[in-house]
Design an enzyme around this catalytic site. Structure first.
Site, mmCIF file in Angstrom:
data_model
loop_
_atom_site.group_PDB
_atom_site.id
_atom_site.type_symbol
_atom_site.label_atom_id
_atom_site.label_comp_id
_atom_site.label_asym_id
_atom_site.label_seq_id
_atom_site.Cartn_x
_atom_site.Cartn_y
_atom_site.Cartn_z
ATOM 1 N N LYS A 35 0.849 -1.199 0.000
ATOM 2 C CA LYS A 35 0.000 0.000 0.000
ATOM 3 C C LYS A 35 0.885 1.250 0.000
ATOM 4 O O LYS A 35 2.068 1.185 0.392
ATOM 5 C CB LYS A 35 -0.903 -0.014 1.235
ATOM 6 C CG LYS A 35 -0.146 -0.022 2.551
ATOM 7 C CD LYS A 35 -1.074 -0.297 3.732
ATOM 8 C CE LYS A 35 -0.289 -0.269 5.029
ATOM 9 N NZ LYS A 35 -1.112 -0.647 6.190
ATOM 10 N N ARG A 133 -11.390 0.318 14.386
ATOM 11 C CA ARG A 133 -11.455 0.824 13.019
ATOM 12 C C ARG A 133 -12.399 -0.112 12.257
ATOM 13 O O ARG A 133 -13.562 -0.217 12.604
ATOM 14 C CB ARG A 133 -10.026 0.858 12.446
ATOM 15 C CG ARG A 133 -9.825 1.767 11.277
ATOM 16 C CD ARG A 133 -8.332 1.971 10.946
ATOM 17 N NE ARG A 133 -7.661 0.729 10.546
ATOM 18 C CZ ARG A 133 -6.367 0.671 10.205
ATOM 19 N NH1 ARG A 133 -5.617 1.764 10.240
ATOM 20 N NH2 ARG A 133 -5.818 -0.467 9.858
ATOM 21 N N HIS A 162 -6.450 -6.779 13.478
ATOM 22 C CA HIS A 162 -5.326 -5.843 13.417
ATOM 23 C C HIS A 162 -5.085 -5.272 14.815
ATOM 24 O O HIS A 162 -6.030 -5.009 15.553
ATOM 25 C CB HIS A 162 -5.671 -4.715 12.426
ATOM 26 C CG HIS A 162 -4.502 -3.841 12.044
ATOM 27 N ND1 HIS A 162 -3.277 -4.342 11.670
ATOM 28 C CD2 HIS A 162 -4.390 -2.486 11.977
ATOM 29 C CE1 HIS A 162 -2.455 -3.328 11.378
ATOM 30 N NE2 HIS A 162 -3.107 -2.204 11.560
ATOM 31 N N ARG A 221 1.801 -10.018 8.371
ATOM 32 C CA ARG A 221 1.722 -8.878 7.449
ATOM 33 C C ARG A 221 2.748 -7.811 7.832
ATOM 34 O O ARG A 221 2.405 -6.736 8.325
ATOM 35 C CB ARG A 221 0.311 -8.261 7.504
ATOM 36 C CG ARG A 221 -0.834 -9.268 7.367
ATOM 37 C CD ARG A 221 -2.183 -8.571 7.258
ATOM 38 N NE ARG A 221 -2.502 -7.729 8.391
ATOM 39 C CZ ARG A 221 -3.302 -8.062 9.401
ATOM 40 N NH1 ARG A 221 -3.916 -9.246 9.415
ATOM 41 N NH2 ARG A 221 -3.518 -7.223 10.403
ATOM 42 N N TYR A 269 14.004 31.538 3.806
ATOM 43 C CA TYR A 269 12.760 32.197 4.238
ATOM 44 C C TYR A 269 12.734 32.367 5.749
ATOM 45 O O TYR A 269 13.131 31.460 6.486
ATOM 46 C CB TYR A 269 11.552 31.353 3.836
ATOM 47 C CG TYR A 269 11.356 31.218 2.346
ATOM 48 C CD1 TYR A 269 11.134 32.338 1.534
ATOM 49 C CD2 TYR A 269 11.369 29.960 1.751
ATOM 50 C CE1 TYR A 269 10.940 32.195 0.173
ATOM 51 C CE2 TYR A 269 11.170 29.819 0.385
ATOM 52 C CZ TYR A 269 10.960 30.935 -0.390
ATOM 53 O OH TYR A 269 10.767 30.790 -1.736
ATOM 54 N N CYS A 316 13.199 24.778 1.850
ATOM 55 C CA CYS A 316 12.259 25.352 0.891
ATOM 56 C C CYS A 316 11.503 24.231 0.178
ATOM 57 O O CYS A 316 11.746 23.051 0.418
ATOM 58 C CB CYS A 316 13.010 26.196 -0.145
ATOM 59 S SG CYS A 316 14.109 27.428 0.573
ATOM 60 N N ASP A 318 11.799 23.228 -2.898
ATOM 61 C CA ASP A 318 12.614 22.453 -3.841
ATOM 62 C C ASP A 318 14.101 22.431 -3.509
ATOM 63 O O ASP A 318 14.870 21.770 -4.209
ATOM 64 C CB ASP A 318 12.446 23.027 -5.253
ATOM 65 C CG ASP A 318 10.989 23.275 -5.577
ATOM 66 O OD1 ASP A 318 10.223 22.295 -5.525
ATOM 67 O OD2 ASP A 318 10.609 24.429 -5.824
HETATM 68 C C1 LIG Z 1 -0.339 -1.345 7.027
HETATM 69 C C2 LIG Z 1 -0.893 -2.571 7.634
HETATM 70 C C3 LIG Z 1 -0.038 -3.584 8.085
HETATM 71 C C4 LIG Z 1 1.464 -3.425 8.159
HETATM 72 O O1 LIG Z 1 1.782 -2.635 9.286
HETATM 73 P P1 LIG Z 1 3.295 -2.402 9.749
HETATM 74 O O2 LIG Z 1 3.173 -1.679 11.033
HETATM 75 O O3 LIG Z 1 3.932 -1.579 8.684
HETATM 76 O O4 LIG Z 1 3.913 -3.754 9.870
HETATM 77 C C5 LIG Z 1 -0.610 -4.763 8.528
HETATM 78 N N1 LIG Z 1 -1.947 -4.916 8.541
HETATM 79 C C6 LIG Z 1 -2.807 -3.953 8.139
HETATM 80 C C7 LIG Z 1 -4.273 -4.189 8.190
HETATM 81 C C8 LIG Z 1 -2.309 -2.741 7.694
HETATM 82 O O5 LIG Z 1 -3.149 -1.780 7.307
#
Ligand SMILES: *Cc1c(COP(=O)(O)O)cnc(C)c1O
Length: 382
Positions: A35, A133, A162, A221, A269, A316, A318
């Site tokens: 992602k 969530r 999660h 994950r 700046y 800045c 750039d």
């Molecule tokens: C982004 C995400 C992960 C990975 O999380 P990390 O903290 O980068 O390991 C795992 N599961 C879900 C649902 C996520 O959105």
């Protein structure tokens, strides 16, 4: 070559992948989160490297991210982490993305669309065990699982949750994650008691991979860990053999201009920095529009020719400026490293300005070319 570029060390990425696989054991699968353009590292390149190393599946947050992977010819399962709109369902079906389902209404919409398209769509059930969530409640999980399993055009292929604080070794956070795991296990038991197969069971993000082995289930994950950063206090408190990962991204640029500055003259700046002595200033063509946070103004440094020089004045859009001191060895066009490689990593930059490495690497702008390196360090076994 472009002045400002993000070097992506695929050798480090693959080394991190091997380290994680070794840590969790060969029997478990890995889902690679790509992602946000693989946390800024380039989703297609990271996906290809992952799949060539034998990774089972990928995940994205948004439907268009999945479409990009399919258009690049990537065939592996792609989990869709975030909740899409109903209008995106045709693309989910056409591109064979695997949505995470949190409720019966969305399950029914997917079932209807998949049935109309004449396909069976794999979906995973998402259970909320304390993140607050997406996900159904643990109590509702067996009923929703039964609903999904009863949908003729849906294939109940997995079950996920999660964690909210898995990267923290603080006792209350550890206890919270343990309660999340217990709650997830209870939901899984309910699903199995209803005679259903929960499919691939997965929960662990990077933090849980380090601190909570009992959360590894069938698949993990790891996001930030694959990209080479260890988060939070988990670093110091791991129960297991230390899992070593190396940062994948380096932000490099070049000195494009060198100028003298008299004592008392100011830079950039808002005139936030004045030369404390007669000095020499280098201009670097990297700014906040490239992803070097403006909050790092007067707070960060660049490594040029192996030496560290402070960034001075406001960053800045750039460009930014570096104080080379009165008698610099630096030459115009020399390479300057902002983070990674010989310089402190994106995690250290993040810590300096009160954010997390995720935000630093994700924010490296599209206009910064990604330069993939796979030849350094490969095959050396370290
Ligand atoms: C982004 C995400 C992960 C990975 O999380 P990390 O903290 O980068 O390991 C795992 N599961 C879900 C649902 C996520 O959105």
């Amino acid at each position: 070559m472009r002045a400002t570029r993000a070097i992506i060390r695929l050798d480090h990425f693959l080394g991190n992948l091997r380290a994680i696989q070794g840590h969790i054991g060969q029997g478990r699968r890995i889902c690679v989160p790509v992602k946000a353009d693989a946390y800024g590292h380039g989703a297609v390149a990271i996906a290809r490297a992952s799949l060539s190393a034998g990774v089972y599946c990928l995940s994205v947050a948004k439907v268009p991210e999945g479409v990009i992977l399919r258009e690049a010819g990537i065939d592996a399962p792609i989990l869709l982490f975030s909740q899409p709109l109903p209008a995106e369902i045709p693309e989910i079906i056409k591109n064979r993305l695997t949505p995470l389902v949190s409720d019966g209404e969305f399950a029914a919409m997917l079932d209807q669309a998949a049935s109309a398209a004449g396909i069976r769509l794999p979906v995973h059930l998402k259970i909320d065990t304390g993140m607050g969530r997406m996900g159904c409640s643990a109590a509702d999980a067996p009923v929703l699982a039964a609903h999904i399993a009863a949908c003729a055009a849906l294939d109940y292929a997995g079950t996920a949750t999660h964690f909210a604080a898995a990267d923290s070794a603080a006792p209350d956070d550890r206890a919270y994650t343990e309660r999340q795991i217990a709650c997830f296990k209870e939901a899984l038991a309910g699903i199995r008691a209803a005679g259903l197969d929960p499919g691939i069971v997965h929960a662990a993000n990077s933090g849980a991979i380090i601190l909570h082995p009992e959360s590894w289930f069938d698949m993990v994950r790891p996001g930030i860990l694959l990209y080479g950063y260890r988060m939070g206090s988990g670093d110091r408190c791991s129960d297991d053999a230390p899992l070593r990962v190396e940062p994948v991204m380096e932000l490099r640029t070049n000195v494009v201009f060198i100028r003298e500055l008299q004592k008392g003259e100011t830079i950039s700046y808002g005139r936030t920095w004045a030369a404390p002595q007669d000095t020499v200033i280098a201009v670097l063509p990297v700014g906040y529009a490239d992803g070097l946070p403006r909050l790092a103004s007067n707070q960060w440094q660049a490594v040029i020719g192996g030496k560290t020089y402070p960034l001075v004045g406001r960053i800045c859009m750039d460009q930014c400026m570096v104080d080379l001191g009165p008698n610099p060895e630096v030459q115009r066009w020399d390479e300057a490293v902002i983070f990674g490689g010989p310089a402190p990593s994106a995690a250290e930059l993040a810590q300096r300005i009160g954010t997390i490495p995720y935000e630093i690497t994700c924010n490296i702008n599209k206009r910064v070319p990604r330069v993939y390196q796979e030849d350094r360090g490969l095959g050396t076994g370290d």
